[in-house]
Design an enzyme around this catalytic site. Structure first.
Site, short mmCIF file in Angstrom:
data_model
loop_
_atom_site.label_atom_id
_atom_site.label_comp_id
_atom_site.label_asym_id
_atom_site.label_seq_id
_atom_site.Cartn_x
_atom_site.Cartn_y
_atom_site.Cartn_z
CG ASP A 137 44.51 70.67 14.11
OD1 ASP A 137 43.64 70.68 13.23
OD2 ASP A 137 44.76 69.67 14.82
P1 NAP Z 1 47.66 68.62 11.93
O1 NAP Z 1 46.64 69.59 12.31
O2 NAP Z 1 47.62 67.27 12.52
O3 NAP Z 1 47.60 68.51 10.32
C1 NAP Z 1 48.58 67.83 9.63
C2 NAP Z 1 48.16 67.80 8.18
O4 NAP Z 1 49.25 67.22 7.48
C3 NAP Z 1 46.95 66.96 7.89
O5 NAP Z 1 45.81 67.75 7.69
C4 NAP Z 1 47.35 66.13 6.66
O6 NAP Z 1 46.45 66.42 5.60
C5 NAP Z 1 48.73 66.66 6.30
N1 NAP Z 1 49.63 65.60 5.87
C6 NAP Z 1 49.80 64.37 6.39
N2 NAP Z 1 50.72 63.69 5.68
C7 NAP Z 1 51.14 64.52 4.70
C8 NAP Z 1 52.07 64.39 3.64
N3 NAP Z 1 52.77 63.28 3.42
N4 NAP Z 1 52.26 65.46 2.84
C9 NAP Z 1 51.56 66.60 3.01
N5 NAP Z 1 50.66 66.77 3.98
C10 NAP Z 1 50.45 65.73 4.82
O7 NAP Z 1 49.14 69.17 12.15
P2 NAP Z 1 49.65 70.53 12.81
O8 NAP Z 1 49.07 71.70 12.10
O9 NAP Z 1 51.12 70.38 12.86
O10 NAP Z 1 49.04 70.55 14.25
C11 NAP Z 1 49.45 69.63 15.22
C12 NAP Z 1 48.25 69.04 15.88
O11 NAP Z 1 48.66 67.90 16.63
C13 NAP Z 1 47.63 70.00 16.86
O12 NAP Z 1 46.24 69.79 16.93
C14 NAP Z 1 48.33 69.61 18.14
O13 NAP Z 1 47.66 70.03 19.29
C15 NAP Z 1 48.36 68.11 17.99
N6 NAP Z 1 49.40 67.45 18.76
C16 NAP Z 1 50.58 68.07 18.94
C17 NAP Z 1 51.56 67.47 19.69
C18 NAP Z 1 52.85 68.22 19.98
O14 NAP Z 1 53.41 68.08 21.05
N7 NAP Z 1 53.34 68.97 19.01
C19 NAP Z 1 51.35 66.18 20.22
C20 NAP Z 1 50.12 65.54 19.97
C21 NAP Z 1 49.15 66.20 19.24
P3 NAP Z 1 46.26 65.39 4.38
O15 NAP Z 1 45.90 64.09 4.98
O16 NAP Z 1 45.20 66.02 3.56
O17 NAP Z 1 47.57 65.34 3.65
#
Ligand code: NAP
Length: 493
Positions: free
Chosen positions: A418
Site C-alpha cells: 500500500d
Molecule cells: P501492506 O500493504 O499490508 O502489504 C504487505 C505485503 O507484504 C503484502 O502485499 C504481502 O504480499 C507481503 N508479504 C506478507 N508476508 C510476506 C513474506 N513473508 N514475504 C514477503 N512478502 C510478504 O504493507 P505496507 O506496504 O507496509 O502498508 C501498511 C498497510 O497497513 C497500510 O495500508 C497501513 O495503513 C496499514 N496499517 C498500518 C499500521 C501502522 O501503524 N503502521 C497499522 C495498521 C494498518 P504477499 O501475500 O503476496 O506476500
C-alpha cells in the site's frame, strides 16, 4: 501513625514521590522519541509507574493488602505472558487491548468512587437517602465513565478489526461497517450521557437513582464505543488505535480528578496529549483530517467496480529470479530499500542489513525509505531495522526520500504494498486516494519482493507491479534476500 508522621507522609513525602514520578514519566516519553534512547525511556517510564504505585500504597496507610497483591500478581502475570509471547506484527492488537483495559479500569474506578460517596453520605435518622454530588465530582465521574467506556468497547472492536478473523453478516469486520442513522444514534447517546451528568451535578437524588444513572452512562458509553469504531477500517486503523490511546489517557485524567490524585491527572494528560499528537501526525501522513477518518468510512470499496481494477487482475508483470535481480543490483550506484509489513512477517531485517552491507562494500550508496504507516504500527519499520543495527542516519522519512527517487538506480521494495501504491495519486476513487505514498516508480528500476500478487492491508490492486521498469521477485522476503546475498557474494568472489 502519629499526627506529625501523617502530615509528613501525606503532606510532604507522597506529593514529592508523585512529583518525581511525573518528572520521570516526562523524561520517559522524551526518551521514546528517538530509537537510540527508546529503551532507556521505556525503563524510566516503567520505574515511574512502580514509584507511583509505591507512593499510593504509602499514602493509603494501613490497609488490607491482600486484594492489591492479588491484583498485582494476576495483572503482572497476564502482562508478562502476553508481552513475551506477542509477535511483533500483532503488537497493535496488544496495544488495543491495553488501551481498552485502561479505559475499563477508569470506568470501574469512577463508578466505585461514586458508590463510596453515596454510602459515606451521613443519613439523618428517618430521612430517605438523598445525595448531592456537586458539579466537580459529577463532571469528572461522568467524563471518566463516558470516555473510559468508549475506550473499552471501541478498543475491543479495534482489536477484532485488526485480527481480521471476524465476519458480520458475511462481511469482514476489518472493513468499515456503516450502520444507517449512526450519526443520530451517536448524538443521542452523547447527549443522553451528558444529561445524566448534568442531573448528577445539580440535583439531589436517591442513592439508587445515582447508581442507575451511572450504569446508564456506562452502557451508553459502551454502545458509543462500538458505534464509533465500526465505520472505520482499512488503512485508518492505526489512527484509531492512536486516538483510543489518547482517550484512555483522558479517561485516566478524569478519574484522577475523581480521586483527587495529581499524579493520575498528570500522567493521564501526558498519555492523552501524546496520543493526540501522534494521531495528528498520522492524519497528516495520510493527507486526511481527523473528522474524515472518524466519519469517512475509509477503506470501503465498491466490490462490483473496484477503483483502479480488481485486486487480483493484472496485465503483464515481469517476474525475475533472484539471480537476475542480483545482476540489476550489481550495477546500481544508489539503492533505496523500502521495507513493509512483509519484511516484519518474514523477519528479514537482519538479512536486509547484510545485503545493504554487501552493496555498500561495492561502493553503492544505500538508504532506507520509511513510510509513517508501513507495517502494522507506528514506527514498526524503525524498530525492526534498529534491531538489525541499521545506522539510524540511513533511515529516511517519506518527505526526505521522495525527492531522491528520481536519482535512484534501484528501489528494493521488501514486503511493502500500500505504501508504494500509485493509486493513492492517480485513482481518485481508490480507498487510499490522497494518502501520501513513497514515489518509488520515479526511480530507474523497482524490484518488488513478495510472495504473490495478493493485495496489502487496504485490499486493492497495485499498478506499480505492471510498470515497465518494475521487476517482481516472488517468494518469502527472507529467503529471496538470502538468495540475493548469496548471488552478490558469489559475484564478488
Ligand atoms: P501492506 O500493504 O499490508 O502489504 C504487505 C505485503 O507484504 C503484502 O502485499 C504481502 O504480499 C507481503 N508479504 C506478507 N508476508 C510476506 C513474506 N513473508 N514475504 C514477503 N512478502 C510478504 O504493507 P505496507 O506496504 O507496509 O502498508 C501498511 C498497510 O497497513 C497500510 O495500508 C497501513 O495503513 C496499514 N496499517 C498500518 C499500521 C501502522 O501503524 N503502521 C497499522 C495498521 C494498518 P504477499 O501475500 O503476496 O506476500
Amino acid at each position: 501513625m502519629s499526627a506529625a508522621e501523617t502530615t509528613f507522609v501525606g503532606g510532604v513525602l507522597v506529593p514529592l514521590l508523585y512529583l518525581l514520578s511525573a518528572v520521570l514519566f516526562i523524561f520517559g516519553i522524551k526518551g521514546l522519541t528517538k530509537v537510540r534512547t527508546a529503551r532507556r525511556g521505556n525503563l524510566l517510564a516503567a520505574g515511574a509507574m512502580l514509584l507511583a504505585i509505591l507512593a499510593t500504597l504509602v499514602d493509603l496507610g494501613t490497609i488490607d493488602y491482600r486484594w492489591i497483591l492479588a491484583g498485582l500478581a494476576v495483572g503482572g502475570l497476564v502482562g508478562a505472558v502476553v508481552a513475551l509471547r506477542v509477535e511483533m506484527t500483532a503488537m497493535p492488537e496488544m496495544v488495543a487491548l491495553f488501551n481498552g483495559s485502561g479505559g475499563g479500569a477508569s470506568v470501574l474506578v469512577a463508578i466505585s468512587v461514586l458508590w463510596l460517596q453515596m454510602i459515606e453520605e451521613p443519613e439523618a435518622p428517618g430521612a430517605t437517602a438523598a445525595v448531592a454530588l456537586g458539579p466537580d465530582s459529577a463532571v469528572s465521574a461522568v467524563l471518566g465513565i463516558l470516555i473510559g467506556g468508549v475506550t473499552f468497547s471501541g478498543s475491543l472492536v479495534a482489536f477484532l478489526k485488526l485480527r481480521d478473523k471476524t465476519k458480520i453478516a458475511g462481511k469482514r469486520l476489518s472493513q468499515p461497517i456503516l450502520l444507517p442513522g449512526r450519526h443520530l444514534v451517536n448524538l443521542v447517546l452523547v447527549l443522553g450521557a451528558l444529561a445524566v451528568g448534568g442531573w448528577f451535578a445539580f440535583a439531589t437524588a436517591s442513592e439508587a437513582a445515582i447508581g442507575a444513572g451511572a450504569v446508564v452512562v456506562a452502557l451508553a458509553a459502551l454502545v458509543l464505543g462500538v458505534m464509533l469504531v465500526l465505520p472505520i477500517g482499512g488503512a485508518d486503523m492505526p489512527v484509531v488505535i492512536s486516538l483510543l490511546n489518547s482517550y484512555s489517557g483522558l479517561a485516566a485524567s478524569a478519574t484522577g480528578f475523581v480521586l483527587n490524585n495529581n499524579l493520575l491527572i498528570i500522567s493521564g494528560a501526558l498519555v492523552g496529549a501524546s496520543g493526540l499528537i501522534l494521531t495528528q501526525i498520522m492524519c497528516v501522513a495520510m493527507n486526511r483530517t481527523l473528522a474524515n477518518v472518524l466519519f469517512g468510512g475509509f477503506g470501503i470499496q465498491d466490490e462490483a467496480a473496484p477503483a483502479g481494477g480488481a485486486a487480483d487482475e493484472y496485465g503483464t508483470v515481469r517476474s525475475y529470479s533472484a539471480e537476475e535481480a542480483a545482476m540489476v543490483l550489481e550495477s546500481a550506484e544508489k539503492v533505496v530499500v523500502v521495507p513493509g509489513y512483509g519484511l516484519a512477517v518474514a523477519q528479514a531485517q537482519h538479512v536486509v542489513r547484510e545485503l545493504a552491507d554487501l552493496l555498500e562494500s561495492r561502493g553503492c550508496r544505500v538508504l532506507y525509505g520509511i513510510h509513517p504507516v508501513a507495517g502494522r504500527m507506528p514506527g514498526h519499520m524503525n524498530v525492526l531495522l534498529a534491531e538489525a543495527d541499521v545506522p539510524y542516519e540511513q533511515l529516511q522519512e517519506m518527505e526526505r526520500i521522495n525527492p531522491e527517487f528520481k536519482e535512484t538506480d534501484v528501489v528494493l521494495v521488501v514486503g511493502a504494498n500500500d505504501v508504494v501504491n500509485p493509486a493513492a495519486e492517480n485513482v481518485p476513487g481508490s480507498p487510499i486516494a490522497g494518502m501520501p505514498v513513497l514515489k518509488v516508480w520515479e526511480a530507474g528500476t523497482t524490484i518488488v519482493i513478495k510472495r504473490s500478487l495478493s493485495p496489502g492491508f487496504a485490499g486493492i490492486k497495485n499498478s506499480l507491479f505492471e510498470n515497465e521498469n518494475n521487476i517482481m521477485v516472488f517468494g518469502d522476503a527472507k529467503q529471496v534476500l538470502q538468495e540475493l546475498v548469496a548471488e552478490l557474494k558469489q559475484a564478488a568472489a
